[in-house]
Design an enzyme around this catalytic site. Sequence first.
Site, PDB file in Angstrom:
ATOM      1  N   CYS A   2       0.883  -1.211   0.000  1.00 51.29           N
ATOM      2  CA  CYS A   2       0.149  -0.092   0.060  1.00 51.29           C
ATOM      3  C   CYS A   2       0.909   1.118  -0.021  1.00 51.29           C
ATOM      4  CB  CYS A   2      -0.919  -0.150   1.141  1.00 51.29           C
ATOM      5  SG  CYS A   2      -1.984   1.512   1.168  1.00 51.29           S
ATOM      6  N   GLU A 127      -3.728   0.976  -5.767  1.00 53.22           N
ATOM      7  CA  GLU A 127      -2.962   0.199  -6.097  1.00 53.22           C
ATOM      8  C   GLU A 127      -3.033   0.350  -7.636  1.00 53.22           C
ATOM      9  OE1 GLU A 127      -0.264  -1.477  -5.793  1.00 53.22           O
ATOM     10  OE2 GLU A 127      -0.800  -2.226  -3.857  1.00 53.22           O
TER      11      GLU A 127
END
Length: 354
Positions: A2, A127
């Site tokens: 992340c 992402e």
Amino acid sequence: MCGRMSCHLPTEVLARACAYRDRQGHQRLPEWRDPDRYCPSYNKSPRSSSPVLLSRLHLEKDADSSERIIAPMRWGLVPYWFREADPSKLQINTSNCRSDTIMEKRSFKVPLVKGRRCVVLADGFYEWQRRQATNHRQPYFIYFPQVKPEKSEQVGAVASPEDWEKVWDNWRPLTMAGIFDCWEPPEGGDCLYSYSIITVDSCKVMNDIHNRMPAILDGEEAVSKWLDFGEVPAQEALKLIRPTENIAFHRVSSVVNSSRNNAPECLFPLHLLAGKELRVSASSQKMLQWLATKSPKKEEPRTPEKAEPDVPQWSSQFLQKSPVTPKRGSAGLLERWLKRGQEEEPVAKRPHTQ
């Protein structure tokens, strides 16, 4: 992994979104610490300041460990043992820590053993999916599926009419498991609180995007156990660290690729910005309605808010429109798309990902 996320709600609104029940069953709001250090953003990157939940017992001796504090912390854990005067000189990447090696690395093991567990708050995270045989990477926005609760269901959960102002009926923030540490500059000065997001193998629905994802704490019980280090030891808390399939996602514009870009456009579904009026899930429709009509103004750091008369009972009555107008007429597209979405029933259970 992340490496980018969105958290744009103002301090008071974010606190309302994190209402909880203490050990006695009383509904409460987490108390803010150093709120002027929090700068809302649609595009947060490591080394920025982000809000996290933690037990009050970390900051106040003899406090009830079930009570919660919400405070800004630096994203990217600076270990207590770091001896340079400038934390940016830390040579290791600590924005994430892998769940399978968390007990092997001193930077992460020591805070975990000491009970320094926190919950990182966000609208969602980004992402990038790498396309085969190309260098192009497609960004996605990933978040909790949004289901608007019925007010009749909320009545039973509120102890008294006065508690209605604490009811949250809007966006459900993403709650990610993290650990934090307190670093003291070697030459003296204020302590720096910083955190790392714990990551796990991706769930099945997200595997095609990336093979890692944050450890998402899905539900009040999981959040409570992770935070309450006074009652839940580390080994038991680690059982909560696992992938969850309860996520929704959609493709977004490459405008999010640069952390300098901070606008609601970062979250918009790509097909909407491209002018393709496709039907998507109710969860994605709710996200767009939230951005179109309930997105608050960005708070400037260290600037006191203007006093407002009476705070309404429902947060949806005082959330303001975003001051940033998306480019290429996307606001008009959003309005037309939402109008069409109300006339047609969505065909998918989760956002379109093709």
